[in-house]
Design a protein around this motif. Structure first.
Motif, PDB file in Angstrom:
ATOM      1  N   ASP A 159       0.824  -1.205   0.000  1.00  0.00           N
ATOM      2  CA  ASP A 159       0.000   0.000   0.000  1.00  0.00           C
ATOM      3  C   ASP A 159       0.863   1.262   0.000  1.00  0.00           C
ATOM      4  O   ASP A 159       0.566   2.236  -0.710  1.00  0.00           O
ATOM      5  CB  ASP A 159      -0.915   0.029   1.225  1.00  0.00           C
ATOM      6  N   PHE A 163       1.138   3.623  -3.226  1.00  0.00           N
ATOM      7  CA  PHE A 163       0.669   5.008  -3.213  1.00  0.00           C
ATOM      8  C   PHE A 163       1.786   5.981  -3.546  1.00  0.00           C
ATOM      9  O   PHE A 163       1.570   6.953  -4.284  1.00  0.00           O
ATOM     10  CB  PHE A 163       0.045   5.392  -1.869  1.00  0.00           C
ATOM     11  N   LEU A 166       1.838   5.862  -7.197  1.00  0.00           N
ATOM     12  CA  LEU A 166       0.611   6.375  -7.802  1.00  0.00           C
ATOM     13  C   LEU A 166       0.563   7.895  -7.777  1.00  0.00           C
ATOM     14  O   LEU A 166       0.104   8.527  -8.731  1.00  0.00           O
ATOM     15  CB  LEU A 166      -0.610   5.804  -7.069  1.00  0.00           C
ATOM     16  N   ARG A 167       1.053   8.494  -6.702  1.00  0.00           N
ATOM     17  CA  ARG A 167       0.931   9.949  -6.576  1.00  0.00           C
ATOM     18  C   ARG A 167       1.803  10.704  -7.573  1.00  0.00           C
ATOM     19  O   ARG A 167       1.666  11.915  -7.728  1.00  0.00           O
ATOM     20  CB  ARG A 167       1.275  10.383  -5.151  1.00  0.00           C
ATOM     21  N   TYR A 218      -3.173  -1.703  -7.689  1.00  0.00           N
ATOM     22  CA  TYR A 218      -4.077  -0.584  -7.953  1.00  0.00           C
ATOM     23  C   TYR A 218      -5.509  -1.069  -8.166  1.00  0.00           C
ATOM     24  O   TYR A 218      -6.460  -0.513  -7.597  1.00  0.00           O
ATOM     25  CB  TYR A 218      -3.602   0.192  -9.185  1.00  0.00           C
ATOM     26  N   ILE A 221      -7.064  -2.199  -4.828  1.00  0.00           N
ATOM     27  CA  ILE A 221      -7.370  -1.178  -3.829  1.00  0.00           C
ATOM     28  C   ILE A 221      -8.417  -0.177  -4.320  1.00  0.00           C
ATOM     29  O   ILE A 221      -9.207   0.344  -3.532  1.00  0.00           O
ATOM     30  CB  ILE A 221      -6.082  -0.457  -3.370  1.00  0.00           C
ATOM     31  N   ASN A 222      -8.442   0.084  -5.648  1.00  0.00           N
ATOM     32  CA  ASN A 222      -9.379   1.084  -6.174  1.00  0.00           C
ATOM     33  C   ASN A 222     -10.509   0.497  -7.001  1.00  0.00           C
ATOM     34  O   ASN A 222     -11.408   1.220  -7.435  1.00  0.00           O
ATOM     35  CB  ASN A 222      -8.634   2.139  -6.990  1.00  0.00           C
ATOM     36  N   GLU A 234      -8.004  10.409  -6.849  1.00  0.00           N
ATOM     37  CA  GLU A 234      -7.530   9.155  -6.263  1.00  0.00           C
ATOM     38  C   GLU A 234      -6.268   9.322  -5.429  1.00  0.00           C
ATOM     39  O   GLU A 234      -5.974   8.495  -4.565  1.00  0.00           O
ATOM     40  CB  GLU A 234      -7.280   8.123  -7.373  1.00  0.00           C
ATOM     41  N   THR A 235      -5.497  10.372  -5.678  1.00  0.00           N
ATOM     42  CA  THR A 235      -4.274  10.584  -4.916  1.00  0.00           C
ATOM     43  C   THR A 235      -4.481  11.585  -3.777  1.00  0.00           C
ATOM     44  O   THR A 235      -3.535  11.886  -3.046  1.00  0.00           O
ATOM     45  CB  THR A 235      -3.135  11.084  -5.821  1.00  0.00           C
ATOM     46  N   SER A 245      -7.111   4.142  -2.225  1.00  0.00           N
ATOM     47  CA  SER A 245      -5.862   4.918  -2.198  1.00  0.00           C
ATOM     48  C   SER A 245      -6.003   6.177  -1.354  1.00  0.00           C
ATOM     49  O   SER A 245      -4.998   6.692  -0.835  1.00  0.00           O
ATOM     50  CB  SER A 245      -5.430   5.287  -3.626  1.00  0.00           C
ATOM     51  N   ASN A 246      -7.225   6.683  -1.183  1.00  0.00           N
ATOM     52  CA  ASN A 246      -7.421   7.878  -0.353  1.00  0.00           C
ATOM     53  C   ASN A 246      -7.059   7.625   1.100  1.00  0.00           C
ATOM     54  O   ASN A 246      -6.523   8.504   1.787  1.00  0.00           O
ATOM     55  CB  ASN A 246      -8.870   8.369  -0.430  1.00  0.00           C
TER      56      ASN A 246
END
Length: 312
Positions: A159, A163, A166-167, A218, A221-222, A234-235, A245-246
Motif C-alpha cells: 500500500d 501510493f 501512484l501519486r 491498484y 485497492i481502487n 484518487e491521490t 488509495s485515499n
C-alpha cells in the motif's frame, strides 16, 4: 517520527533571544482533509500572511503549476517583492537534506522553455530565495519515518509503495510526460518510480516487484484498472474518500503535515521570517493548527500586494 528539533539539518547559527516568545506546536489541531474541506477550497492559488512577533510567516497555498504565467508563480514572485525572508520551505524535498540542498538549488538555475518550467513552483521559490539571500529547506519528513508511521496504522508495504508511486501520476500528466496512465510511456516511467520509491522506503525487491504487480495492487485497492479512467481525486488524502488509495494518502498526509507544522513553528521560535510553498490542501489542513499556535492570519487572499497594509 523524528521531529524537526531532532533532525541535524536544523543546526543553524542564529538562535532566538531569550526574551522572544516561544510558540507551542499544535499538531493535534491539524484538520482532517475531508470532501467538505476540499469543496470549500478557494479556486486557484492564494496566500496567508501571519504577523509573528517582529517576523512574518507567508504560506503560499499553491495550485501546482508549471506555467510561468500561472497565479502560483505570480504569488511567489509577489511574496519576494513585498516581504523579506530568512528561510524558504518548499514541498517535495526532505528537510533532512539540509539547508540549500543541491537538488533544490538546481531548480533555481533551470529556466523555463516556452513558458513551461520543469519542477513547477519549486523553481521560482528556490530562485527567489537565492536571489534575496534567504536559506532554502525542504519541508518533508524522511520517507522511512513516513513508512513507519503508515505501517503502525496497519497499512501494508504494498500500500505504501503503491501510493508513493501512484501519486506521481498527476505530476507526470502535468509535466506532459504522459497523457494518462493508458499512455504507453507510463510503463517505463512507473517502473522507474517503483524502483526509486522502493529504495527510498527501504523495502525489499519483492514488494511490488514490477509494473504488473503495481497494476494488480491498484485494481485491488481502487476497484478499477489503471488506465485513462484515472482521476486526480484518487491521490488526494481524503479521510472520507471513495477510493482505497485515499485512505493511504490520508495517513501519509498526516505524517507530512505534522512534520511541516513542527518545522514551521521551529523556525518561528528562532525568529525567522519564513515563506512556505506547499499545495493548497496543506494550508487548509494547517490553518487551525497555525491559529492555535501563533494566532489568526492578518491577510488571506490571492492579491498579495494588499497584505502589507493589512498586516502592519
Amino acid at each position: 517520527m523524528r521531529g524537526p528539533a531532532i533532525a541535524t539539518m536544523l543546526a543553524l547559527t542564529v538562535f532566538a533571544c531569550a526574551s522572544a516568545p516561544q510558540y507551542a506546536p499544535a499538531p493535534e489541531h491539524l484538520a482532517p482533509w475531508t470532501t467538505a474541506l476540499r469543496d470549500s477550497q478557494p479556486d486557484g492559488a492564494y496566500a496567508a500572511v501571519y504577523n509573528v512577533g517582529k517576523e512574518t510567516l507567508v504560506f503560499v497555498a499553491a495550485e501546482h503549476a508549471n506555467e510561468t504565467d500561472s497565479p502560483t508563480f505570480k504569488i511567489i514572485e509577489d511574496a519576494f517583492r513585498l516581504f523579506e525572508f530568512q528561510i524558504v520551505i518548499v514541498e517535495g524535498f526532505p528537510a533532512s537534506e539540509g539547508l540549500n540542498p543541491a537538488k533544490l538549488v538546481k531548480y533555481a538555475g533551470e529556466r523555463a522553455v516556452n513558458g513551461f518550467q520543469e519542477g513547477g513552483e519549486a523553481a521560482p521559490a528556490a530562485r527567489g530565495a537565492l536571489n534575496h539571500g534567504a536559506l532554502l529547506q525542504g519541508g518533508e519528513p524522511d520517507d522511512r519515518d513516513v513508512r513507519d508511521y503508515a505501517l503502525s496504522l496497519g497499512f501494508k508495504p504494498d500500500d505504501i509503495l503503491g501510493f508513493y508511486t501512484l501519486r506521481t501520476a498527476p505530476q507526470l500528466i502535468r509535466e506532459r510526460k504522459i497523457d494518462s496512465p493508458a499512455d504507453p510511456a507510463a510503463v517505463a516511467l512507473i517502473t522507474n518510480d517503483l524502483s526509486l520509491n522502493r529504495s527510498r522506503l527501504g523495502f525489499d525487491s519483492n514488494v511490488l516487484p514490477d509494473y504488473q504487480a503495481f497494476r494488480r495492487w491498484y485494481e485491488k485497492i481502487n476497484g478499477k484498472p489503471f488506465d485513462a479512467s484515472f482521476l486526480l481525486e484518487e491521490t488526494g488524502p481524503l479521510a472520507d474518500g471513495r477510493f482505497g488509495s485515499n485512505a493511504v494518502a490520508a495517513a501519509i498526509a498526516r505524517a507530512r503535515d505534522s512534520f511541516l507544522h513542527e518545522l514551521v513553528i521551529e523556525h518561528v521560535n528562532q525568529q525567522r521570517s519564513a515563506l512556505v510553498v506547499f499545495g493548497g490542501s496543506h494550508y487548509l489542513i494547517q490553518r487551525p493548527a497555525l491559529e492555535a499556535a501563533i494566532g489568526a492570519p492578518c491577510y488571506v487572499g490571492a492579491e498579495l500586494e494588499f497584505a502589507p497594509a493589512s498586516c502592519r
